[in-house]
Write a protein that holds these residues in place. Structure first.
Motif, short mmCIF file in Angstrom:
data_model
loop_
_atom_site.label_atom_id
_atom_site.label_comp_id
_atom_site.label_asym_id
_atom_site.label_seq_id
_atom_site.Cartn_x
_atom_site.Cartn_y
_atom_site.Cartn_z
N ALA A 373 0.84 -1.21 0.00
CA ALA A 373 0.00 0.00 0.00
C ALA A 373 0.87 1.26 0.00
CB ALA A 373 -0.92 0.01 1.21
N ALA A 374 2.02 1.19 0.68
CA ALA A 374 2.93 2.34 0.72
C ALA A 374 3.49 2.62 -0.67
CB ALA A 374 4.07 2.07 1.71
N PHE A 375 3.93 1.56 -1.36
CA PHE A 375 4.44 1.73 -2.72
C PHE A 375 3.35 2.24 -3.66
CE2 PHE A 375 7.96 -1.52 -1.82
CZ PHE A 375 8.90 -0.51 -1.61
N LEU A 376 2.13 1.73 -3.48
CA LEU A 376 1.01 2.18 -4.32
C LEU A 376 0.73 3.66 -4.09
CD1 LEU A 376 -1.18 1.48 -6.37
CD2 LEU A 376 -2.65 0.80 -4.45
N PHE A 377 0.85 4.11 -2.85
CA PHE A 377 0.68 5.52 -2.52
C PHE A 377 1.70 6.37 -3.28
CE2 PHE A 377 2.43 8.87 0.36
CZ PHE A 377 1.41 9.81 0.20
N LEU A 378 2.93 5.90 -3.37
CA LEU A 378 3.97 6.63 -4.10
C LEU A 378 3.68 6.65 -5.60
CD1 LEU A 378 7.19 5.42 -2.24
CD2 LEU A 378 5.85 7.49 -1.86
N VAL A 379 3.12 5.56 -6.12
CA VAL A 379 2.71 5.52 -7.53
C VAL A 379 1.66 6.59 -7.79
CG1 VAL A 379 1.58 4.16 -9.32
CG2 VAL A 379 3.26 3.08 -7.83
N ILE A 380 0.70 6.71 -6.89
CA ILE A 380 -0.38 7.70 -7.03
C ILE A 380 0.19 9.12 -7.00
CG2 ILE A 380 -2.43 8.66 -5.90
CD1 ILE A 380 -3.06 5.79 -4.96
N CYS A 381 1.17 9.37 -6.14
CA CYS A 381 1.78 10.70 -6.07
C CYS A 381 2.53 11.04 -7.35
CB CYS A 381 2.72 10.78 -4.87
SG CYS A 381 1.87 10.79 -3.28
N ALA A 382 3.24 10.05 -7.92
CA ALA A 382 3.93 10.28 -9.19
C ALA A 382 2.93 10.58 -10.29
CB ALA A 382 4.77 9.05 -9.55
N ALA A 383 1.83 9.83 -10.32
CA ALA A 383 0.79 10.07 -11.32
C ALA A 383 0.15 11.44 -11.12
CB ALA A 383 -0.27 8.97 -11.23
N PHE A 384 0.01 11.85 -9.87
CA PHE A 384 -0.54 13.18 -9.56
C PHE A 384 0.32 14.28 -10.17
CE2 PHE A 384 -0.28 16.85 -6.65
CZ PHE A 384 -1.58 17.33 -6.74
N SER A 385 1.65 14.15 -10.02
CA SER A 385 2.56 15.14 -10.61
C SER A 385 2.43 15.16 -12.12
CB SER A 385 4.01 14.84 -10.21
OG SER A 385 4.22 15.07 -8.84
N PHE A 386 2.28 14.00 -12.73
CA PHE A 386 2.12 13.91 -14.18
C PHE A 386 0.86 14.64 -14.62
CE2 PHE A 386 -0.03 11.40 -17.59
CZ PHE A 386 0.72 11.88 -18.65
N VAL A 387 -0.25 14.41 -13.94
CA VAL A 387 -1.51 15.05 -14.32
C VAL A 387 -1.43 16.56 -14.18
CG1 VAL A 387 -3.96 15.28 -13.70
CG2 VAL A 387 -2.91 13.01 -13.79
N VAL A 388 -0.84 17.03 -13.07
CA VAL A 388 -0.73 18.48 -12.85
C VAL A 388 0.17 19.11 -13.90
CG1 VAL A 388 0.01 20.30 -11.26
CG2 VAL A 388 -1.17 18.28 -10.38
N SER A 389 1.26 18.41 -14.28
CA SER A 389 2.17 18.97 -15.28
C SER A 389 1.47 19.16 -16.63
CB SER A 389 3.39 18.07 -15.45
OG SER A 389 3.05 16.83 -16.05
#
Length: 409
Positions: A373-389
């Motif tokens: 779940a911790a690694f999945l949380f980091l995946v979501i944060c990376a995807a969040f940066s991609f969407v905002v960019s």
């Protein structure tokens, strides 16, 4: 006018790069010395955690005020005072006599260091021409990874041979010597004055706070920083508890992610100027996307080798996107408010330092010591940066760039 950019900027860059390395060594020293401090002061794990986090509390809160001070009093003076202040409190750390005194000293140490990043980035933007600014900014960020890699090599042997107090005294003295070198090399330190024939313009700091572009960069940097702050905090524990690996046996692997990110930071400015001119948004977006992909690969990996490989690749593309944000940002904000604006963006990165370890710890505990779940949380944060960019408005970016060019001319 262009000739004035030929010699001095390289000297300024070298001094600031070395200052960043000192900064990261001084900052890392407390983590390396933590167990020794705990033994001397008879501290439990919770108290040691408070000691470790005291610095980040004041450091994060100082990011925006540090940028404001650089705009108000000049970048060189702010850098000088910041190095002086954190060096004094590095020396005083070695004189701490109790938990309370140590916490006060570390909070004041964080205030000193907190003013440095925004002021130093502003100084880079002032000294380098507009065409060189992106490469210089991304290159200076690589110092962060260099400092992190060098710190254990210097601090650990000193602590082992002479004790943790001497290590802080020594690093503080080195910082104080560097203050003198910086001062005498870059005199005059005072902020440059405007042409006497020009009306003095009032700096509009409110503009930085209300500029949507600033907050877009804040969000991208926040999401990217969650990845590194989270992995930096929990990877050693993950390898020990989940993989049952003695870190001493794979010590040579530990610096690889930081080295990878450092190479990306140096490479970023070159790529942005040579291949992504007027398309900088896509360098950041694609790098965020690839960081997301490789973070997902790390999440799904079952072998240690794959975990390490995907971690190194994640750090590389995260470093590319992170450095790209600051390199592009240096082109978009005028010099008069650059310190305040970049302070907001940098605050996003430091805020991640608070949020990531806490959330990851809570997820691990909630899911019975599972790290998935911790690694999945980091995946979501990376995807969040991609969407905002992807929300960066190309026309708005170009307009901001043109305003900076006009101001420089």
């Amino acid at each position: 006018m262009e000739k004035s950019y030929q010699k001095k900027p390289k000297l300024v860059f070298g001094l600031l790069y070395f200052a960043f390395i000192i900064c990261f060594i001084d900052r890392s020293a407390i983590n390396i010395a933590l167990s020794y401090i705990g033994n001397d002061f008879h501290l439990d794990a919770t108290q040691l955690g408070v000691v470790s986090s005291a610095f980040f509390f004041s450091y994060a809160l100082m990011q925006i005020p540090g940028g404001w001070l650089a705009d108000k009093f000049g970048s060189k003076l702010t850098v000088l005072v910041a190095i002086l202040m954190w060096s004094i409190f590095t020396v005083l750390t070695g004189f701490a006599w109790s938990l309370a005194s140590l916490l006060v000293i570390r909070i004041l140490f964080g205030i000193g260091e907190g003013a440095f990043p925004s002021a130093s980035l502003k100084e880079i933007a002032e000294e380098f021409s507009f065409t060189q600014r992106s490469e210089a900014t991304s290159a200076i960020i690589s110092s962060n990874y260099a400092g992190s890699a060098i710190a254990p090599l210097i601090i650990a042997p000193v602590i082992a041979a002479l004790g943790w107090r001497v290590a802080f005294h020594l690093m503080g003295i080195i910082g104080l010597i560097f203050v003198l070198i910086y001062y005498f090399t870059l005199r005059p330190i005072k902020q440059r004055q405007s042409n006497a024939n020009e009306p003095k313009k009032k700096i509009n700091w409110k503009r930085s706070l209300t500029n949507p572009v600033v907050w877009q960069f804040f969000l991208v940097v926040f999401g990217l920083s969650v990845i590194t702050k989270g992995l930096d905090s929990w990877m050693p524990t993950y390898l020990l508890r989940a993989r049952h690996i003695n870190l001493a046996g794979i010590a040579w692997l530990v610096p690889l992610p930081s080295i990878s990110a450092g190479v990306a930071a140096i490479l970023c400015g070159y790529l942005m100027v040579r291949f992504f001119k007027d398309k900088e948004k896509w360098l950041i977006a694609v790098s965020c996307l690839l960081a997301t992909v490789f973070m997902f690969g790390m999440y799904k990996s079952t072998s240690l080798n794959n975990v390490i490989i995907f971690e190194v690749l994640t750090y590389f593309f995260k470093g590319l996107a992170f450095s790209g944000c600051f390199a592009l940002f240096a082109q978009l904000v005028t010099g008069k408010t650059y310190g305040s604006a970049v302070g907001i963006v940098n605050f996003g990165g430091q805020l991640a330092g608070f949020v990531a370890p806490i959330i990851i710890g809570a997820l691990i505990e909630h899911f019975d010591n599972s790290y998935s779940a911790a690694f999945l949380f980091l995946v979501i944060c990376a995807a969040f940066s991609f969407v905002v960019s992807l929300t960066f408005n190309a026309k708005e970016l170009r307009d901001n760039q043109q305003q900076v060019i006009d101001e420089n001319n």
